[in-house]
Scaffold this motif. Structure first.
Motif, PDB file in Angstrom:
ATOM      1  N   HIS A   1       0.807  -1.224   0.000  1.00 22.89           N
ATOM      2  CA  HIS A   1       0.000   0.000   0.000  1.00 22.89           C
ATOM      3  C   HIS A   1       0.837   1.270   0.000  1.00 22.89           C
ATOM      4  N   PHE A   2       2.140   1.153   0.124  1.00 22.01           N
ATOM      5  CA  PHE A   2       2.949   2.354   0.310  1.00 22.01           C
ATOM      6  C   PHE A   2       3.057   3.240  -0.921  1.00 22.01           C
ATOM      7  N   ALA A   3       2.902   2.710  -2.109  1.00 26.48           N
ATOM      8  CA  ALA A   3       2.925   3.559  -3.310  1.00 26.48           C
ATOM      9  C   ALA A   3       1.758   4.547  -3.262  1.00 26.48           C
ATOM     10  N   GLU A   4       0.581   4.060  -2.925  1.00 25.12           N
ATOM     11  CA  GLU A   4      -0.594   4.939  -2.817  1.00 25.12           C
ATOM     12  C   GLU A   4      -0.429   5.953  -1.683  1.00 25.12           C
ATOM     13  N   LEU A   5       0.084   5.497  -0.548  1.00 22.12           N
ATOM     14  CA  LEU A   5       0.281   6.406   0.580  1.00 22.12           C
ATOM     15  C   LEU A   5       1.345   7.452   0.274  1.00 22.12           C
ATOM     16  N   ASN A   6       2.372   7.074  -0.470  1.00 25.87           N
ATOM     17  CA  ASN A   6       3.417   8.039  -0.829  1.00 25.87           C
ATOM     18  C   ASN A   6       2.877   9.154  -1.713  1.00 25.87           C
ATOM     19  N   LYS A   7       1.904   8.857  -2.571  1.00 19.19           N
ATOM     20  CA  LYS A   7       1.288   9.907  -3.398  1.00 19.19           C
ATOM     21  C   LYS A   7       0.605  10.940  -2.509  1.00 19.19           C
ATOM     22  N   LEU A   8      -0.145  10.469  -1.521  1.00 16.54           N
ATOM     23  CA  LEU A   8      -0.802  11.386  -0.587  1.00 16.54           C
ATOM     24  C   LEU A   8       0.224  12.153   0.241  1.00 16.54           C
ATOM     25  N   ASP A   9       1.288  11.485   0.627  1.00 15.25           N
ATOM     26  CA  ASP A   9       2.351  12.126   1.405  1.00 15.25           C
ATOM     27  C   ASP A   9       3.008  13.239   0.586  1.00 15.25           C
ATOM     28  N   ASP A  10       3.276  12.985  -0.691  1.00 12.57           N
ATOM     29  CA  ASP A  10       3.871  14.013  -1.560  1.00 12.57           C
ATOM     30  C   ASP A  10       2.942  15.209  -1.699  1.00 12.57           C
ATOM     31  N   GLU A  11       1.651  14.929  -1.834  1.00 12.03           N
ATOM     32  CA  GLU A  11       0.657  16.005  -1.939  1.00 12.03           C
ATOM     33  C   GLU A  11       0.616  16.823  -0.647  1.00 12.03           C
TER      34      GLU A  11
ATOM     35  N   GLY B   1      -6.017  22.577   1.962  1.00 10.37           N
ATOM     36  CA  GLY B   1      -5.505  21.404   1.254  1.00 10.37           C
ATOM     37  C   GLY B   1      -4.789  20.456   2.196  1.00 10.37           C
ATOM     38  N   PHE B   2      -4.012  21.021   3.110  1.00 13.15           N
ATOM     39  CA  PHE B   2      -3.306  20.235   4.123  1.00 13.15           C
ATOM     40  C   PHE B   2      -4.296  19.421   4.956  1.00 13.15           C
ATOM     41  N   ARG B   3      -5.357  20.060   5.442  1.00 15.82           N
ATOM     42  CA  ARG B   3      -6.378  19.373   6.248  1.00 15.82           C
ATOM     43  C   ARG B   3      -7.008  18.232   5.459  1.00 15.82           C
ATOM     44  N   ARG B   4      -7.395  18.518   4.219  1.00 14.30           N
ATOM     45  CA  ARG B   4      -8.057  17.523   3.370  1.00 14.30           C
ATOM     46  C   ARG B   4      -7.132  16.331   3.112  1.00 14.30           C
ATOM     47  N   THR B   5      -5.874  16.602   2.771  1.00 13.23           N
ATOM     48  CA  THR B   5      -4.947  15.524   2.429  1.00 13.23           C
ATOM     49  C   THR B   5      -4.512  14.736   3.661  1.00 13.23           C
ATOM     50  N   LEU B   6      -4.314  15.403   4.782  1.00  9.64           N
ATOM     51  CA  LEU B   6      -3.986  14.672   6.010  1.00  9.64           C
ATOM     52  C   LEU B   6      -5.126  13.720   6.353  1.00  9.64           C
ATOM     53  N   GLY B   7      -6.356  14.191   6.255  1.00  8.12           N
ATOM     54  CA  GLY B   7      -7.515  13.325   6.509  1.00  8.12           C
ATOM     55  C   GLY B   7      -7.553  12.148   5.551  1.00  8.12           C
ATOM     56  N   ALA B   8      -7.273  12.408   4.273  1.00  5.06           N
ATOM     57  CA  ALA B   8      -7.282  11.331   3.275  1.00  5.06           C
ATOM     58  C   ALA B   8      -6.181  10.311   3.560  1.00  5.06           C
ATOM     59  N   LEU B   9      -5.004  10.785   3.969  1.00  2.00           N
ATOM     60  CA  LEU B   9      -3.888   9.888   4.283  1.00  2.00           C
ATOM     61  C   LEU B   9      -4.240   9.000   5.479  1.00  2.00           C
ATOM     62  N   LEU B  10      -4.766   9.596   6.521  1.00  3.99           N
ATOM     63  CA  LEU B  10      -5.124   8.813   7.713  1.00  3.99           C
ATOM     64  C   LEU B  10      -6.277   7.858   7.418  1.00  3.99           C
ATOM     65  N   ASP B  11      -7.261   8.308   6.639  1.00  7.89           N
ATOM     66  CA  ASP B  11      -8.369   7.421   6.252  1.00  7.89           C
ATOM     67  C   ASP B  11      -7.861   6.232   5.446  1.00  7.89           C
ATOM     68  N   ALA B  12      -6.898   6.483   4.555  1.00  2.00           N
ATOM     69  CA  ALA B  12      -6.341   5.403   3.743  1.00  2.00           C
ATOM     70  C   ALA B  12      -5.637   4.377   4.626  1.00  2.00           C
ATOM     71  N   VAL B  13      -4.857   4.845   5.585  1.00  2.90           N
ATOM     72  CA  VAL B  13      -4.161   3.925   6.501  1.00  2.90           C
ATOM     73  C   VAL B  13      -5.183   3.106   7.287  1.00  2.90           C
ATOM     74  N   ARG B  14      -6.218   3.767   7.776  1.00  3.03           N
ATOM     75  CA  ARG B  14      -7.249   3.056   8.557  1.00  3.03           C
ATOM     76  C   ARG B  14      -7.966   2.005   7.705  1.00  3.03           C
ATOM     77  N   SER B  15      -8.305   2.364   6.464  1.00  3.45           N
ATOM     78  CA  SER B  15      -9.093   1.445   5.631  1.00  3.45           C
ATOM     79  C   SER B  15      -8.252   0.305   5.059  1.00  3.45           C
TER      80      SER B  15
END
Length: 92
Positions: free
Chosen positions: A17-27, A39-53
């Motif tokens: 899953h790290f390729a997908e997470l790295n895209k969010l991290d770069d963003e 944008g920071f709030r939205r992307t941090l939420g998306a990154l954490l949601d991705a890790v959880r899911s």
């Protein structure tokens, strides 16, 4: 890999899953550098949601060492900036 989300607990996450997470991290890194708070709030939420899911939560009494520590969902831009390495939150 064991990932800790500060204030929430640990998640076991498959390395695939790290390729997908790295895209969010770069963003997230780009938004931080640009001072884009919404944008920071939205992307941090998306990154954490991705890790959880994508991950499987570990029991609260588990004492596994975390290989990666991510900020809490309500962390400030400045708090996250202090956690960053040159690669962002997630090492490449």
């Amino acid at each position: 890999m064991i990932v800790r989300i500060m204030g929430e607990g640990q998640v076991k996450l498959d390395d695939s899953h790290f390729a997908e997470l790295n895209k969010l991290d770069d963003e997230l890194l780009a938004e931080m550098e640009g001072g884009d708070e919404p944008g920071f709030r939205r992307t941090l939420g998306a990154l954490l949601d991705a890790v959880r899911s994508m991950g499987a939560p570990l029991p609260d009494d588990s004492l596994e060492p975390s290989e990666l520590i991510l900020p809490a969902p309500d962390a400030s831009l400045e708090e996250v900036r202090d956690m960053l390495s040159d690669d962002g939150l997630i090492p490449s």
